[in-house]
Scaffold this motif. Structure first.
Motif, mmCIF file in Angstrom:
data_model
loop_
_atom_site.group_PDB
_atom_site.id
_atom_site.type_symbol
_atom_site.label_atom_id
_atom_site.label_comp_id
_atom_site.label_asym_id
_atom_site.label_seq_id
_atom_site.Cartn_x
_atom_site.Cartn_y
_atom_site.Cartn_z
ATOM 1 N N LEU A 299 0.821 -1.210 0.000
ATOM 2 C CA LEU A 299 0.000 0.000 0.000
ATOM 3 C C LEU A 299 0.853 1.258 0.000
ATOM 4 O O LEU A 299 0.506 2.246 -0.643
ATOM 5 N N HIS A 300 1.979 1.228 0.694
ATOM 6 C CA HIS A 300 2.885 2.380 0.668
ATOM 7 C C HIS A 300 3.445 2.573 -0.741
ATOM 8 O O HIS A 300 3.460 3.685 -1.267
ATOM 9 N N ALA A 301 3.893 1.497 -1.352
ATOM 10 C CA ALA A 301 4.457 1.595 -2.709
ATOM 11 C C ALA A 301 3.417 2.073 -3.717
ATOM 12 O O ALA A 301 3.740 2.803 -4.651
ATOM 13 N N ALA A 302 2.167 1.665 -3.523
ATOM 14 C CA ALA A 302 1.085 2.073 -4.437
ATOM 15 C C ALA A 302 0.508 3.436 -4.077
ATOM 16 O O ALA A 302 -0.327 3.970 -4.812
ATOM 17 N N ARG A 303 0.953 3.994 -2.928
ATOM 18 C CA ARG A 303 0.487 5.293 -2.447
ATOM 19 C C ARG A 303 -1.021 5.293 -2.195
ATOM 20 O O ARG A 303 -1.727 6.224 -2.552
ATOM 21 N N LEU A 304 -1.503 4.212 -1.539
ATOM 22 C CA LEU A 304 -2.928 4.062 -1.239
ATOM 23 C C LEU A 304 -3.160 3.994 0.262
ATOM 24 O O LEU A 304 -2.394 3.350 0.985
ATOM 25 N N SER A 305 -4.243 4.601 0.703
ATOM 26 C CA SER A 305 -4.649 4.498 2.097
ATOM 27 C C SER A 305 -5.115 3.080 2.387
ATOM 28 O O SER A 305 -5.845 2.493 1.582
ATOM 29 N N PRO A 306 -4.740 2.518 3.526
ATOM 30 C CA PRO A 306 -5.200 1.179 3.879
ATOM 31 C C PRO A 306 -6.713 1.112 4.056
ATOM 32 O O PRO A 306 -7.315 0.051 3.911
ATOM 33 N N PHE A 307 -7.340 2.238 4.359
ATOM 34 C CA PHE A 307 -8.779 2.271 4.594
ATOM 35 C C PHE A 307 -9.595 2.581 3.340
ATOM 36 O O PHE A 307 -10.819 2.586 3.379
ATOM 37 N N LYS A 308 -8.950 2.839 2.224
ATOM 38 C CA LYS A 308 -9.669 3.130 0.980
ATOM 39 C C LYS A 308 -10.500 1.916 0.584
ATOM 40 O O LYS A 308 -10.046 0.783 0.666
ATOM 41 N N LEU A 309 -11.718 2.149 0.155
ATOM 42 C CA LEU A 309 -12.563 1.045 -0.290
ATOM 43 C C LEU A 309 -12.051 0.535 -1.638
ATOM 44 O O LEU A 309 -11.848 1.309 -2.577
ATOM 45 N N ALA A 310 -11.835 -0.758 -1.695
ATOM 46 C CA ALA A 310 -11.233 -1.367 -2.882
ATOM 47 C C ALA A 310 -12.061 -1.127 -4.132
ATOM 48 O O ALA A 310 -11.518 -0.858 -5.205
ATOM 49 N N ASP A 311 -13.376 -1.195 -4.004
ATOM 50 C CA ASP A 311 -14.205 -1.032 -5.201
ATOM 51 C C ASP A 311 -14.279 0.413 -5.689
ATOM 52 O O ASP A 311 -14.843 0.697 -6.737
ATOM 53 N N LEU B 30 -11.370 2.097 -6.227
ATOM 54 C CA LEU B 30 -10.088 2.353 -6.889
ATOM 55 C C LEU B 30 -10.297 2.638 -8.370
ATOM 56 O O LEU B 30 -11.055 1.938 -9.047
ATOM 57 N N THR B 31 -9.601 3.637 -8.866
ATOM 58 C CA THR B 31 -9.634 3.931 -10.301
ATOM 59 C C THR B 31 -8.780 2.902 -11.037
ATOM 60 O O THR B 31 -8.009 2.161 -10.419
ATOM 61 N N ASP B 32 -8.890 2.871 -12.346
ATOM 62 C CA ASP B 32 -8.047 1.962 -13.131
ATOM 63 C C ASP B 32 -6.563 2.251 -12.903
ATOM 64 O O ASP B 32 -5.755 1.318 -12.818
ATOM 65 N N ASP B 33 -6.190 3.528 -12.773
ATOM 66 C CA ASP B 33 -4.791 3.880 -12.510
ATOM 67 C C ASP B 33 -4.349 3.378 -11.135
ATOM 68 O O ASP B 33 -3.212 2.919 -10.971
ATOM 69 N N GLN B 34 -5.221 3.448 -10.154
ATOM 70 C CA GLN B 34 -4.885 2.957 -8.815
ATOM 71 C C GLN B 34 -4.770 1.433 -8.790
ATOM 72 O O GLN B 34 -3.898 0.892 -8.118
ATOM 73 N N VAL B 35 -5.632 0.745 -9.540
ATOM 74 C CA VAL B 35 -5.523 -0.712 -9.636
ATOM 75 C C VAL B 35 -4.202 -1.080 -10.305
ATOM 76 O O VAL B 35 -3.508 -2.001 -9.870
ATOM 77 N N ALA B 36 -3.829 -0.336 -11.338
ATOM 78 C CA ALA B 36 -2.547 -0.583 -12.012
ATOM 79 C C ALA B 36 -1.384 -0.337 -11.052
ATOM 80 O O ALA B 36 -0.418 -1.113 -11.021
ATOM 81 N N ALA B 37 -1.460 0.723 -10.257
ATOM 82 C CA ALA B 37 -0.406 1.005 -9.274
ATOM 83 C C ALA B 37 -0.353 -0.091 -8.216
ATOM 84 O O ALA B 37 0.736 -0.509 -7.805
ATOM 85 N N LEU B 38 -1.513 -0.584 -7.792
ATOM 86 C CA LEU B 38 -1.566 -1.661 -6.811
ATOM 87 C C LEU B 38 -0.949 -2.932 -7.382
ATOM 88 O O LEU B 38 -0.139 -3.594 -6.726
ATOM 89 N N HIS B 39 -1.287 -3.253 -8.604
ATOM 90 C CA HIS B 39 -0.723 -4.443 -9.258
ATOM 91 C C HIS B 39 0.797 -4.332 -9.358
ATOM 92 O O HIS B 39 1.529 -5.269 -9.009
ATOM 93 N N SER B 40 1.262 -3.194 -9.814
ATOM 94 C CA SER B 40 2.706 -2.974 -9.940
ATOM 95 C C SER B 40 3.396 -3.095 -8.579
ATOM 96 O O SER B 40 4.467 -3.693 -8.467
ATOM 97 N N ALA B 41 2.780 -2.531 -7.543
ATOM 98 C CA ALA B 41 3.362 -2.595 -6.202
ATOM 99 C C ALA B 41 3.416 -4.031 -5.688
ATOM 100 O O ALA B 41 4.403 -4.431 -5.071
ATOM 101 N N ILE B 42 2.373 -4.808 -5.942
ATOM 102 C CA ILE B 42 2.367 -6.216 -5.516
ATOM 103 C C ILE B 42 3.533 -6.951 -6.155
ATOM 104 O O ILE B 42 4.308 -7.633 -5.485
ATOM 105 N N VAL B 43 3.663 -6.810 -7.460
ATOM 106 C CA VAL B 43 4.723 -7.502 -8.194
ATOM 107 C C VAL B 43 6.103 -7.044 -7.720
ATOM 108 O O VAL B 43 6.993 -7.863 -7.455
ATOM 109 N N THR B 44 6.279 -5.749 -7.572
ATOM 110 C CA THR B 44 7.580 -5.200 -7.177
ATOM 111 C C THR B 44 7.957 -5.568 -5.746
ATOM 112 O O THR B 44 9.055 -6.072 -5.494
ATOM 113 N N VAL B 45 7.053 -5.313 -4.802
ATOM 114 C CA VAL B 45 7.364 -5.552 -3.390
ATOM 115 C C VAL B 45 7.612 -7.036 -3.129
ATOM 116 O O VAL B 45 8.594 -7.411 -2.483
#
Length: 140
Positions: free
Chosen positions: A37-49, A51-66
Motif C-alpha cells: 500500500l505504501h508503494a502504491a500510495r494508497l490508504s489502507p482504509f480506501k474502499l477497494a471497489d 479504486l480507479t483503473d490507474d490505482q488498480v494498475a499502481a496496486l498491481h505494480s506494487a504487488i509484483v515489485t514488493v
C-alpha cells in the motif's frame, strides 16, 4: 492485472483487508500489505471497489515489485546464512515513529485488537493521519 481488477471490483471492503484475505489473494499478510500500500500510495482504509483503473494498475505494480524484491532478498540472505532472518528492507511496516524513506514524514500506526498497520500520511493519505480506533475509544 485483469484478475486483480475483478477481485477489487467484486466487494465493498477496505484495500488492506482485501490484500490480507487469503481466499482472494494468497501469500500477502500484514507486513507486506503495509509495504504494498505504501508503494502504491494508497490508504489502507480506501474502499477497494472505489479504486480507479490507474490505482488498480499502481496496486498491481506494487504487488509484483514488493513481493519480487522480498523473494530476491530472502534468496540472497538464505545463501549467506541459512538461519531465519528479520525483514530488513521494510519501508513502513514495523517503523512507527521513524521517518518515511520517500518523503521524510513520520510513519504512523493504527492499532486494532489483534493487529496494527503502519503507513505514511504524506505518501498515502494526503497528509491526514488516520484515526487510531483503539485510542479513539479511550478518548470518548
Amino acid at each position: 492485472m485483469a484478475r486483480l481488477r475483478e477481485i477489487v471490483r467484486a466487494g465493498r471492503t477496505q484495500v488492506k483487508g482485501l490484500l490480507r484475505d487469503q481466499r482472494l489473494i494468497s501469500g500477502i499478510g500484514d507486513a507486506y500489505s503495509d509495504e504494498i500500500l505504501h508503494a502504491a500510495r494508497l490508504s489502507p482504509f480506501k474502499l477497494a471497489d472505489s479504486l480507479t483503473d490507474d490505482q488498480v494498475a499502481a496496486l498491481h505494480s506494487a504487488i509484483v515489485t514488493v513481493l519480487g524484491e522480498a523473494v530476491a532478498e530472502a534468496r540472497a540472505l538464505a545463501a549467506e546464512r541459512p538461519e531465519p532472518h528479520p525483514r530488513l528492507r521494510m519501508r513502513v511496516h514495523g517503523r512507527t515513529g521513524e521517518a518515511c524513506h520517500a518523503c521524510g514524514d513520520t510513519i504512523r500506526e493504527v492499532s486494532f485488537a489483534d493487529s496494527a498497520l503502519q503507513y505514511c500520511p504524506t505518501c498515502q493519505t494526503g497528509g491526514r493521519p488516520l484515526a487510531d480506533r483503539r485510542l479513539s475509544r479511550l478518548l470518548r
